[in-house]
Design a protein around this motif. Structure first.
Motif, mmCIF file in Angstrom:
data_model
loop_
_atom_site.group_PDB
_atom_site.id
_atom_site.type_symbol
_atom_site.label_atom_id
_atom_site.label_comp_id
_atom_site.label_asym_id
_atom_site.label_seq_id
_atom_site.Cartn_x
_atom_site.Cartn_y
_atom_site.Cartn_z
ATOM 1 N N GLY A 9 5.103 22.477 12.363
ATOM 2 C CA GLY A 9 4.969 22.862 13.825
ATOM 3 C C GLY A 9 5.791 22.528 14.633
ATOM 4 N N ALA A 10 6.179 23.376 15.798
ATOM 5 C CA ALA A 10 7.302 23.102 16.700
ATOM 6 C C ALA A 10 8.732 22.771 16.316
ATOM 7 N N SER A 11 9.038 23.509 15.445
ATOM 8 C CA SER A 11 10.392 23.069 14.682
ATOM 9 C C SER A 11 10.689 21.916 14.110
ATOM 10 N N GLY A 12 9.602 21.267 13.827
ATOM 11 C CA GLY A 12 9.561 19.954 12.992
ATOM 12 C C GLY A 12 9.418 18.718 14.148
ATOM 13 N N SER A 13 9.330 18.901 15.324
ATOM 14 C CA SER A 13 9.065 17.809 16.280
ATOM 15 C C SER A 13 7.634 17.256 16.402
ATOM 16 N N ILE A 14 6.544 17.738 15.894
ATOM 17 C CA ILE A 14 5.359 17.382 15.823
ATOM 18 C C ILE A 14 5.295 16.223 14.878
ATOM 19 N N GLY A 15 5.882 16.649 13.551
ATOM 20 C CA GLY A 15 5.739 15.690 12.387
ATOM 21 C C GLY A 15 6.612 14.545 12.780
ATOM 22 N N THR A 16 7.736 14.548 13.163
ATOM 23 C CA THR A 16 8.873 13.829 13.818
ATOM 24 C C THR A 16 8.302 12.719 14.756
ATOM 25 N N PHE A 55 4.594 6.696 -2.897
ATOM 26 C CA PHE A 55 5.101 7.319 -1.470
ATOM 27 C C PHE A 55 4.726 8.618 -1.769
ATOM 28 N N VAL A 56 3.785 8.793 -0.646
ATOM 29 C CA VAL A 56 2.956 9.815 -0.525
ATOM 30 C C VAL A 56 3.719 10.939 0.667
ATOM 31 N N VAL A 57 3.886 12.399 0.084
ATOM 32 C CA VAL A 57 4.464 13.290 1.112
ATOM 33 C C VAL A 57 3.387 14.056 1.610
ATOM 34 N N VAL A 58 3.635 13.995 3.030
ATOM 35 C CA VAL A 58 2.514 14.707 3.769
ATOM 36 C C VAL A 58 3.178 15.801 4.842
ATOM 37 N N ASN A 59 2.736 16.880 4.634
ATOM 38 C CA ASN A 59 3.247 18.007 5.353
ATOM 39 C C ASN A 59 2.638 18.251 6.930
ATOM 40 N N GLN A 60 3.506 18.031 7.577
ATOM 41 C CA GLN A 60 2.955 18.297 9.128
ATOM 42 C C GLN A 60 3.747 19.313 9.937
ATOM 43 N N ARG A 79 0.885 -1.205 -0.118
ATOM 44 C CA ARG A 79 0.071 0.023 0.123
ATOM 45 C C ARG A 79 0.912 1.336 -0.060
ATOM 46 N N PRO A 80 0.453 2.540 -0.136
ATOM 47 C CA PRO A 80 1.184 3.484 -0.251
ATOM 48 C C PRO A 80 1.984 3.964 1.152
ATOM 49 N N VAL A 81 3.106 4.215 0.653
ATOM 50 C CA VAL A 81 4.143 4.782 1.969
ATOM 51 C C VAL A 81 4.043 6.254 2.297
ATOM 52 N N THR A 82 3.892 6.464 3.380
ATOM 53 C CA THR A 82 3.937 7.946 3.652
ATOM 54 C C THR A 82 5.382 8.425 4.068
ATOM 55 N N ILE A 83 5.573 9.440 3.614
ATOM 56 C CA ILE A 83 6.720 10.347 4.228
ATOM 57 C C ILE A 83 6.383 11.577 4.830
ATOM 58 N N ILE A 84 6.476 11.677 5.955
ATOM 59 C CA ILE A 84 6.235 12.997 6.787
ATOM 60 C C ILE A 84 7.106 14.140 6.872
ATOM 61 N N VAL A 85 6.901 15.040 6.129
ATOM 62 C CA VAL A 85 7.708 16.464 6.243
ATOM 63 C C VAL A 85 7.145 17.322 7.321
ATOM 64 N N PRO A 86 8.036 17.348 8.537
ATOM 65 C CA PRO A 86 7.483 18.210 9.615
ATOM 66 C C PRO A 86 7.619 19.708 9.435
ATOM 67 N N TRP A 87 7.448 20.193 7.889
ATOM 68 C CA TRP A 87 7.859 21.405 7.835
ATOM 69 C C TRP A 87 6.781 21.970 6.678
ATOM 70 N N ALA A 88 6.545 23.103 6.579
ATOM 71 C CA ALA A 88 5.524 23.768 5.460
ATOM 72 C C ALA A 88 6.072 23.324 4.220
ATOM 73 N N ALA A 89 5.238 23.128 3.332
ATOM 74 C CA ALA A 89 5.460 22.838 1.731
ATOM 75 C C ALA A 89 6.219 24.016 1.087
ATOM 76 N N GLY A 90 7.056 23.412 0.230
ATOM 77 C CA GLY A 90 8.101 24.442 -0.609
ATOM 78 C C GLY A 90 9.289 24.812 0.045
ATOM 79 N N GLY A 91 9.550 24.233 1.217
ATOM 80 C CA GLY A 91 10.901 24.495 1.947
ATOM 81 C C GLY A 91 11.782 23.266 1.214
ATOM 82 N N SER A 92 13.182 23.412 1.838
ATOM 83 C CA SER A 92 14.169 22.503 1.545
ATOM 84 C C SER A 92 13.662 20.967 1.902
ATOM 85 N N THR A 93 13.321 20.625 2.738
ATOM 86 C CA THR A 93 12.963 19.399 3.130
ATOM 87 C C THR A 93 11.695 18.854 2.169
#
Length: 337
Positions: free
Chosen positions: A72-79, A65-70, A32-46
């Motif tokens: 907040g809190a300097s990236g710690s929420i998505g991580t 492979f689906v990129v999901v932006n999450q 099934r699809p694999v999720t990659i959480i980007v813990p920053w807003a869209a458009g940035g380097s990550t």
């Protein structure tokens, strides 16, 4: 006609054989699809890096492979969400390895590099740029303003522990400056703030500024490097060591990672895909070249050892600057000498 059928049959058999061989190369086939959480807003380097990596892995492993932006809190929420997800290989995090290695020092998230299987793709260079209307013709002018003791210069970044914030803290420790830190939910909004004039200066990754620099909507002042950096379509940007000679500037690695405990077949599959696809990715190589980043497709212990250099410097910057909740030495993080 029979020869055509024989040829077609042979071609189909060859294709099936190649498909079977590829399947044997990879002990894990995502169902099934694999999720990659980007813990920053869209458009940035990550986000930029993760979307390229996701596309390349999708082509190689024949699964979404689906990129999901999450953000907040300097990236710690998505991580944190990736860390707490089922350890089945279907949820990964992306970002700067230095962030993951210092969350515990900041008291933001109980994790460190050793808790993850690291797969690094590029290393980015941080930079400081100014709005063209700001009164700084070079970094020397900005440094004078930062040292003046007058009204602090407002500098945007993606937030606490971001690459831009780390650069400013390094300069603060080495040169005794003061500044007003203006935080955003990602590198892209921090850059846009400087472009619009909301702040006069942005400290973030060069990769996030390149199009604005080429379009003359930002004026690059300095790169966080010991050598000048040549930006395609612009020219040479001077290094921080021109003004602060003794400043150490470790490489800032970016990639994706899954928590330890992820099944071994998943990790072996990603290692093989990294060697076969990512290490030979023309798209990723072009991305790095166009944005003055380094192409660094490494994984495993080598990735940990290389990324840990930046972690050591950053963790002690936080401690010396009074931002650490936990002393780095109690976590086995020695000062970088």
């Amino acid at each position: 006609m029979s020869s055509i059928f024989r040829w077609a049959g042979a071609a189909i058999a060859a294709a099936l054989s190649m498909s079977a061989a590829q399947a044997q190369d990879y002990p894990w086939k995502p169902e099934r699809p694999v999720t990659i959480i980007v813990p920053w807003a869209a458009g940035g380097s990550t986000d930029q890096m993760a979307r390229i990596v996701a596309s390349e892995l999708e082509a190689e492993l024949k699964q979404k492979f689906v990129v999901v932006n999450q953000p907040g809190a300097s990236g710690s929420i998505g991580t944190k969400n990736a860390l707490e997800a089922a350890k089945d290989g279907y949820t990964w995090a992306a970002g700067a390895a230095a962030d993951v290695g210092t969350y515990r020092v900041l008291g933001m998230l109980d994790t460190g590099l050793q808790d993850w299987n690291l797969f690094l793709a590029v290393a980015n260079v941080s930079a400081i740029s100014a709005n063209p209307g700001a009164p700084y013709k070079d970094f020397g002018d900005l440094l004078k303003a930062l040292k003046s003791g007058g009204t602090p210069v407002a500098v945007s970044s993606a937030g606490l522990s971001s690459a831009g914030h780390n650069m400013m803290e390094s300069i603060k420790a080495a040169a005794g400056i003061t500044y007003r830190h203006v935080t955003y939910d990602g590198g892209n909004p921090a850059v846009i703030a400087a472009v619009s004039g909301e702040v006069p200066v942005v400290s973030q990754l060069l990769v996030e500024m390149t199009e604005m620099i080429r379009g003359k909507r930002l004026k690059p002042l300095v790169v966080y490097s010991e050598q000048p950096v040549n930006l395609e379509g612009y020219g040479e940007i001077p290094p921080i060591t021109k003004w602060i000679p003794n400043l150490v500037a470790p490489v800032n690695y970016f990639g994706i990672w899954a928590p330890k405990g992820t099944p071994e077949p998943v990790i072996r599959t990603m290692q093989a895909a990294w060697e076969r696809k990512i290490a030979n990715s023309d798209v990723l190589k072009r991305y790095a070249a166009q944005r003055s980043a380094l192409f660094t497709p490494i994984y495993g212990q080598k990735a940990h050892d290389e990324a840990f250099k930046m972690v050591r410097q950053t963790a002690w910057l936080y401690f010396d600057g009074g931002k650490a909740k936990i002393s780095p030495d109690t976590l086995g993080i020695e000062r970088l000498k």
